[in-house]
Design a protein around this motif. Structure first.
Motif, short mmCIF file in Angstrom:
data_model
loop_
_atom_site.label_atom_id
_atom_site.label_comp_id
_atom_site.label_asym_id
_atom_site.label_seq_id
_atom_site.Cartn_x
_atom_site.Cartn_y
_atom_site.Cartn_z
N ASP A 106 0.80 -1.23 0.00
CA ASP A 106 0.00 0.00 0.00
C ASP A 106 0.83 1.28 0.00
O ASP A 106 0.37 2.32 0.45
CB ASP A 106 -0.98 0.03 1.18
CG ASP A 106 -2.00 -1.10 1.10
OD1 ASP A 106 -2.48 -1.39 -0.01
OD2 ASP A 106 -2.31 -1.69 2.15
N ASN A 107 2.05 1.20 -0.48
CA ASN A 107 2.91 2.38 -0.59
C ASN A 107 3.33 2.56 -2.04
O ASN A 107 3.56 1.59 -2.75
CB ASN A 107 4.18 2.22 0.27
CG ASN A 107 3.93 2.52 1.72
OD1 ASN A 107 4.26 3.60 2.19
ND2 ASN A 107 3.34 1.57 2.45
N LEU A 161 3.78 7.85 -0.93
CA LEU A 161 2.35 7.85 -0.63
C LEU A 161 2.00 6.56 0.11
O LEU A 161 2.52 5.49 -0.21
CB LEU A 161 1.53 7.91 -1.92
CG LEU A 161 1.80 9.08 -2.85
CD1 LEU A 161 1.10 8.85 -4.18
CD2 LEU A 161 1.34 10.37 -2.21
N ARG A 162 1.09 6.67 1.05
CA ARG A 162 0.55 5.50 1.77
C ARG A 162 -0.92 5.43 1.43
O ARG A 162 -1.71 6.30 1.80
CB ARG A 162 0.76 5.65 3.27
CG ARG A 162 -0.01 4.67 4.14
CD ARG A 162 0.52 3.24 3.99
NE ARG A 162 -0.01 2.38 5.01
CZ ARG A 162 -1.15 1.68 4.89
NH1 ARG A 162 -1.87 1.77 3.80
NH2 ARG A 162 -1.55 0.89 5.87
N HIS A 163 -1.29 4.41 0.65
CA HIS A 163 -2.67 4.26 0.22
C HIS A 163 -3.51 3.62 1.32
O HIS A 163 -3.02 2.85 2.14
CB HIS A 163 -2.73 3.41 -1.06
CG HIS A 163 -1.86 3.97 -2.14
ND1 HIS A 163 -2.12 5.18 -2.75
CD2 HIS A 163 -0.71 3.52 -2.69
CE1 HIS A 163 -1.19 5.43 -3.64
NE2 HIS A 163 -0.32 4.44 -3.62
N ASP A 164 -4.79 3.95 1.31
CA ASP A 164 -5.76 3.44 2.29
C ASP A 164 -5.32 3.75 3.71
O ASP A 164 -5.56 2.98 4.64
CB ASP A 164 -5.99 1.94 2.08
CG ASP A 164 -7.39 1.53 2.55
OD1 ASP A 164 -8.32 2.36 2.48
OD2 ASP A 164 -7.54 0.38 2.99
N HIS A 165 -4.66 4.91 3.87
CA HIS A 165 -4.26 5.39 5.20
C HIS A 165 -5.49 5.48 6.11
O HIS A 165 -5.46 5.09 7.27
CB HIS A 165 -3.59 6.76 5.05
CG HIS A 165 -3.28 7.46 6.32
ND1 HIS A 165 -2.20 7.11 7.10
CD2 HIS A 165 -3.88 8.49 6.95
CE1 HIS A 165 -2.17 7.89 8.15
NE2 HIS A 165 -3.17 8.73 8.10
N THR A 213 -5.51 8.37 0.57
CA THR A 213 -4.06 8.22 0.48
C THR A 213 -3.44 9.37 1.26
O THR A 213 -3.89 10.51 1.19
CB THR A 213 -3.60 8.26 -0.98
OG1 THR A 213 -4.01 7.05 -1.64
CG2 THR A 213 -2.09 8.40 -1.10
N THR A 241 -2.89 8.11 -6.42
CA THR A 241 -3.99 7.93 -5.46
C THR A 241 -5.19 7.29 -6.13
O THR A 241 -5.75 6.30 -5.64
CB THR A 241 -4.37 9.29 -4.84
OG1 THR A 241 -3.26 9.78 -4.09
CG2 THR A 241 -5.60 9.18 -3.95
N ALA A 291 -4.67 3.69 -7.13
CA ALA A 291 -4.73 2.77 -5.99
C ALA A 291 -6.16 2.55 -5.51
O ALA A 291 -6.39 1.75 -4.60
CB ALA A 291 -3.87 3.30 -4.85
N ASP A 300 -8.15 5.00 -4.21
CA ASP A 300 -8.57 5.98 -3.22
C ASP A 300 -9.15 7.20 -3.92
O ASP A 300 -8.87 7.46 -5.10
CB ASP A 300 -7.38 6.41 -2.33
CG ASP A 300 -6.97 5.32 -1.35
OD1 ASP A 300 -7.79 4.44 -1.05
OD2 ASP A 300 -5.82 5.37 -0.87
N LEU A 333 -6.70 12.64 -1.25
CA LEU A 333 -5.28 12.71 -0.95
C LEU A 333 -5.08 13.75 0.13
O LEU A 333 -5.58 14.88 0.01
CB LEU A 333 -4.49 13.10 -2.21
CG LEU A 333 -2.99 13.36 -2.07
CD1 LEU A 333 -2.26 12.12 -1.55
CD2 LEU A 333 -2.42 13.79 -3.42
#
Length: 155
Positions: A52-53, A70-74, A79, A107, A110, A112, A115
């Protein structure tokens, strides 16, 4: 980002994190180093393979001009942009906006739909970039250093 680029990115990110925390007055340099070490061990435990990065390298005319992560689904559907760094000599040329557009594309790719990013206090350049790109402030924290009162233990 390639595996060969990752070690330099990680060292640069750790140093930037320490600098941001110290500049903001949150921790001493020594404590900021310990925090950065803990944070990066937790946030990217598998390096480039951390799920997820997205790790980005920004280039112009064949030259690396910056990086991002980026960190997706934070949060559900969100993201988080953990870093966006452009080398100083390339700032003010529209590359920051282009890098943010790349982050928006990553974003969406992924899955999401939003952002978000955190900007440490004192980083006016980044704050202005995010504001000019249409980001709005969701949360703001402020702090003050208080004098130590003799006889009252901290903790």
């Amino acid at each position: 980002m390639t595996p060969a680029e990752y070690p330099d990115w990680l060292a640069s990110e750790r140093a930037a994190c320490v600098g941001d925390v110290v500049r903001a007055g949150v921790l001493s340099p020594e404590d900021a180093v310990r925090k950065a070490d803990r944070d990066f061990t937790e946030l990217v435990p598998e390096g480039l393979a951390t799920p997820d990065n997205t790790f980005l390298v920004f280039e112009a005319a064949g030259e690396q001009i910056g990086t991002g992560r980026l960190r997706h689904d934070h949060l559900p559907g969100v993201t988080c942009g953990y870093s966006l760094h452009l080398h100083e000599q390339h700032r003010g040329n529209g590359y920051g906006r282009a890098a943010m557009a790349a982050g928006e594309q990553a974003t969406l790719a992924a899955g999401d739909s939003a952002l978000m990013s955190t900007v440490w206090g004192g980083n006016e350049v980044a704050m202005n970039l995010y504001t000019s790109a249409g980001f709005r402030v969701l949360e703001e924290r402020r702090s003050i250093d208080l004098p130590r009162i003799p006889g009252i233990p901290r903790g």
